[in-house]
Motif scaffolding. Structure first.
Motif, mmCIF file in Angstrom:
data_model
loop_
_atom_site.group_PDB
_atom_site.id
_atom_site.type_symbol
_atom_site.label_atom_id
_atom_site.label_comp_id
_atom_site.label_asym_id
_atom_site.label_seq_id
_atom_site.Cartn_x
_atom_site.Cartn_y
_atom_site.Cartn_z
ATOM 1 N N ILE A 76 27.502 43.158 -38.287
ATOM 2 C CA ILE A 76 26.484 43.104 -37.235
ATOM 3 C C ILE A 76 25.304 42.326 -37.800
ATOM 4 C CG2 ILE A 76 24.858 44.416 -35.827
ATOM 5 C CD1 ILE A 76 26.858 46.746 -35.949
ATOM 6 N N GLU A 77 24.881 41.305 -37.076
ATOM 7 C CA GLU A 77 23.690 40.532 -37.440
ATOM 8 C C GLU A 77 22.707 40.631 -36.290
ATOM 9 O OE1 GLU A 77 24.818 36.525 -38.272
ATOM 10 O OE2 GLU A 77 25.958 37.077 -40.067
ATOM 11 N N MET A 78 21.517 41.142 -36.592
ATOM 12 C CA MET A 78 20.457 41.244 -35.597
ATOM 13 C C MET A 78 19.330 40.322 -36.016
ATOM 14 S SD MET A 78 20.454 45.380 -34.964
ATOM 15 C CE MET A 78 18.775 45.339 -34.471
ATOM 16 N N SER A 79 19.092 39.302 -35.217
ATOM 17 C CA SER A 79 17.997 38.373 -35.461
ATOM 18 C C SER A 79 17.042 38.499 -34.276
ATOM 19 C CB SER A 79 18.526 36.955 -35.585
ATOM 20 O OG SER A 79 17.482 36.056 -35.806
ATOM 21 N N ASN A 80 15.936 39.181 -34.514
ATOM 22 C CA ASN A 80 15.007 39.568 -33.455
ATOM 23 C C ASN A 80 15.773 40.377 -32.408
ATOM 24 O OD1 ASN A 80 12.830 38.392 -34.763
ATOM 25 N ND2 ASN A 80 13.231 36.408 -33.818
ATOM 26 N N ASP A 81 15.890 39.900 -31.177
ATOM 27 C CA ASP A 81 16.594 40.687 -30.169
ATOM 28 C C ASP A 81 18.054 40.280 -29.985
ATOM 29 O OD1 ASP A 81 15.770 38.233 -28.951
ATOM 30 O OD2 ASP A 81 16.243 39.115 -27.002
ATOM 31 N N ILE A 82 18.529 39.279 -30.680
ATOM 32 C CA ILE A 82 19.908 38.799 -30.539
ATOM 33 C C ILE A 82 20.814 39.532 -31.524
ATOM 34 C CG2 ILE A 82 21.451 36.800 -30.633
ATOM 35 C CD1 ILE A 82 19.392 36.741 -28.340
ATOM 36 N N VAL A 83 21.901 40.092 -31.003
ATOM 37 C CA VAL A 83 22.872 40.822 -31.817
ATOM 38 C C VAL A 83 24.201 40.073 -31.768
ATOM 39 C CG1 VAL A 83 24.095 43.007 -32.144
ATOM 40 C CG2 VAL A 83 21.755 43.014 -31.273
ATOM 41 N N ASP A 84 24.744 39.763 -32.932
ATOM 42 C CA ASP A 84 26.056 39.128 -33.042
ATOM 43 C C ASP A 84 26.984 40.097 -33.755
ATOM 44 O OD1 ASP A 84 25.403 36.571 -31.930
ATOM 45 O OD2 ASP A 84 24.310 36.135 -33.776
ATOM 46 N N CYS A 85 28.130 40.369 -33.137
ATOM 47 C CA CYS A 85 29.120 41.281 -33.705
ATOM 48 C C CYS A 85 30.390 40.494 -34.013
ATOM 49 C CB CYS A 85 29.444 42.400 -32.724
ATOM 50 S SG CYS A 85 28.018 43.400 -32.263
ATOM 51 N N ALA A 86 30.948 40.727 -35.207
ATOM 52 C CA ALA A 86 32.152 40.004 -35.628
ATOM 53 C C ALA A 86 33.056 40.932 -36.424
ATOM 54 C CB ALA A 86 31.781 38.790 -36.468
ATOM 55 N N VAL A 87 34.325 40.570 -36.489
ATOM 56 C CA VAL A 87 35.287 41.283 -37.320
ATOM 57 C C VAL A 87 35.907 40.277 -38.283
ATOM 58 C CG1 VAL A 87 37.192 40.991 -35.666
ATOM 59 C CG2 VAL A 87 37.292 42.833 -37.338
ATOM 60 N N ILE A 88 36.081 40.705 -39.524
ATOM 61 C CA ILE A 88 36.738 39.872 -40.536
ATOM 62 C C ILE A 88 38.075 40.524 -40.837
ATOM 63 C CG2 ILE A 88 36.607 38.958 -42.877
ATOM 64 C CD1 ILE A 88 33.534 39.159 -42.590
ATOM 65 N N LEU A 89 39.151 39.791 -40.561
ATOM 66 C CA LEU A 89 40.506 40.300 -40.763
ATOM 67 C C LEU A 89 41.083 39.755 -42.049
ATOM 68 C CD1 LEU A 89 41.823 39.770 -37.137
ATOM 69 C CD2 LEU A 89 41.126 41.921 -38.164
#
Length: 191
Positions: A76-89
């Motif tokens: 999870i990366e939160m930059s100010n109000d933007i949230v990016d969610c990713a999965v590493i397989l």
């Protein structure tokens, strides 16, 4: 003056009973297949060591790939109000799951809230970015409920205290008030 906020967190998915059983089953099947691929031609009097070696290597490589692919890490990366969610397989393939603004959230709070079950049932997608697939319902796990591109999402994540001020800054109405969050008892270190 407002300062920018950046929070990055990752969680490695731990294997449960199903994953351990599946991996053991795969290894057992691979051993049987390698034995059969090598033993049957020899018992019939054929010496096909080159072909059976390639087939054995393929079986072992396939099993290793399947077991590695089960390893998951969520970011999870939160930059100010933007949230990016990713999965590493499997330690090498990164897939973006969802990106959204905290301002879009209808609710931000723990999974122990009264809303969680109804939000989860009404969501088109439930993404569990937690250490276990079937996690215990406690205040360690929080969730975002939001709608983007006419799809309703519930994203469950492991809560960290430094996230709360960011939630309150960008979406105070949807974030559960601090007074409703149960306090953890402080340990007394004085013997």
């Amino acid at each position: 003056m407002l300062t920018d906020s950046f929070i990055e967190t990752s969680v490695k998915r731990k294997n449960g009973f199903k994953e351990v059983f599946f991996n053991s089953f795969l290894i057992g099947i691979a051993i049987i297949l390698v034995f059969m691929v090598n033993f049957i031609p020899v018992s019939l009097g054929y010496s096909l060591f080159y072909l059976t070696g390639i087939a054995s290597f393929g079986i072992v490589a396939g099993v290793i790939t399947l077991i590695k692919r089960q390893k998951k890490m969520y970011e999870i990366e939160m930059s100010n109000d933007i949230v990016d969610c990713a999965v590493i397989l499997g330690d090498n393939k990164r897939d973006e799951l969802v990106s959204f603004s905290l301002k879009e959230c209808e609710y931000i709070g723990p999974v122990t809230s009264d809303r969680y079950n109804s939000d989860k049932e009404n969501a088109n997608f439930v993404i569990k970015m937690t250490d276990f697939q079937n996690f215990d319902i406690n205040d360690t796990y929080w969730y975002w409920c939001f709608t983007t591109e006419s799809m309703k999402f519930v994203v469950v994540f492991m809560y960290k205290e430094e996230m709360y001020p960011v939630f309150r800054r960008y979406n105070p109405r949807a974030t559960i008030p601090m007074a409703m969050i149960p306090k953890k008892p402080k340990e007394d270190n004085n013997g």
